[in-house]
Motif scaffolding. Structure first.
Motif: not given
Length: 296
Positions: A10-32
């Protein structure tokens, strides 16, 4: 190191996941990112309580983690059931957004007579506020529900304010104060669930917000002791240790409510146990009316 993150589509689930992914990527970690279909997404024509117990949006993602298809999953924490499979852990709880419900409508509020929601809690709280309302079932993602409102199928609909904010949706209506319209436990909170893998937990725990974790842990402790599930009109909300909990009859005419300052999880469990005995008749009545077995 790379992390495979699972999510609903869902668009909401994807928006929430995008927030988490951004935080993980800020640690220098690749995300799929990987999208997982859930029973709650696939069955939309009936109320949630008719599908099965709490967890219809969670089980498929749990299985994907346990089957090593993904490393972690992003959830609205309110969707996560009390009983969890062995081997899974809530590695991170993000800072809480608004816990409140939002009544979306256009025109004068006095003209609102037909309100859409599939939640027994929201239904009961609305009827307590105005017994003259007609409450009709409404399922689907946020966009679908907003579209049905704009088409005139309802005079108003109830949505989680946090979801609207995460999607950037601005719509006329009113915020329902959580002290009066007590939200479901953990509403407004995003959680990351993962395997109990030390290296994975080390990464994800850096996203954790301790104040939010404590408040939602208190809510869940109370919820687990009450044991009423999503079938019962029940709200549980804690802010900085101040707990409000209520159970209503399905028609909103009767309510049992507590309001306490809670210091520890032990205190929360004790309050939940005591409240279960007080509200037991209302819980049993809701289950009986919905045709669901209930054991005290």
């Amino acid at each position: 190191m790379s992390v495979r993150v699972g999510t609903r589509g869902s668009r909401l689930a994807l928006a929430q996941t995008a927030t988490v992914i951004k935080k993980i990527q800020s640690l220098g970690i690749e995300v799929e990112q990987k999208i997982i279909n859930t029973q709650g997404d696939e069955v939309t024509g009936i109320p949630l309580h008719a599908i099965g117990k709490q967890g219809v949006f969670v089980r498929a993602l749990d299985d994907a983690i346990l089957n090593n298809e993904i490393d972690c999953a992003v959830h609205s924490m309110k969707d996560i059931p009390a009983l969890r499979p062995s081997g899974l852990i809530t590695s991170a709880i993000l800072p809480r957004d608004s816990p409140a419900d939002f009544l979306a409508y256009s025109g004068p509020v006095s003209s609102v007579r037909i309100v859409g929601t599939s939640s027994t809690r929201r239904r009961a709280q609305l009827l307590r506020h105005d017994p003259g309302l007609e409450i009709k079932d409404l399922r689907g993602n946020v966009d679908t529900r907003v579209k049905k409102l704009s088409e005139g199928q309802f005079h108003a609909i109830v949505l989680a304010e946090a979801g609207l904010s995460r999607l950037g949706i601005r719509i006329p209506g009113d915020r329902l104060p959580p002290e009066k319209f007590v939200p479901t436990a953990n509403q407004g909170t995003i959680a990351v669930v993962s395997r109990a893998d030390p290296s994975l937990i080390e990464v994800l725990s850096s996203l954790d917000h301790p104040v939010t974790r404590k408040d939602v842990a208190i809510e869940r402790a109370v919820m687990e002791q009450i044991g009423a599930g999503c079938f019962t009109p029940m709200g549980i909300y804690c802010k900085n240790g101040h707990l409000i909990a209520e159970v209503l009859s399905l028609d909103g005419k009767r309510t049992e409510r507590i309001e306490k300052n809670i210091g520890t999880l032990e205190d929360a469990r004790a309050e939940g146990t005591a409240f279960r005995s007080v509200a037991g008749d209302l819980i049993a009545e809701a289950y009986h009316t919905l045709g669901i077995s209930y054991e005290r």
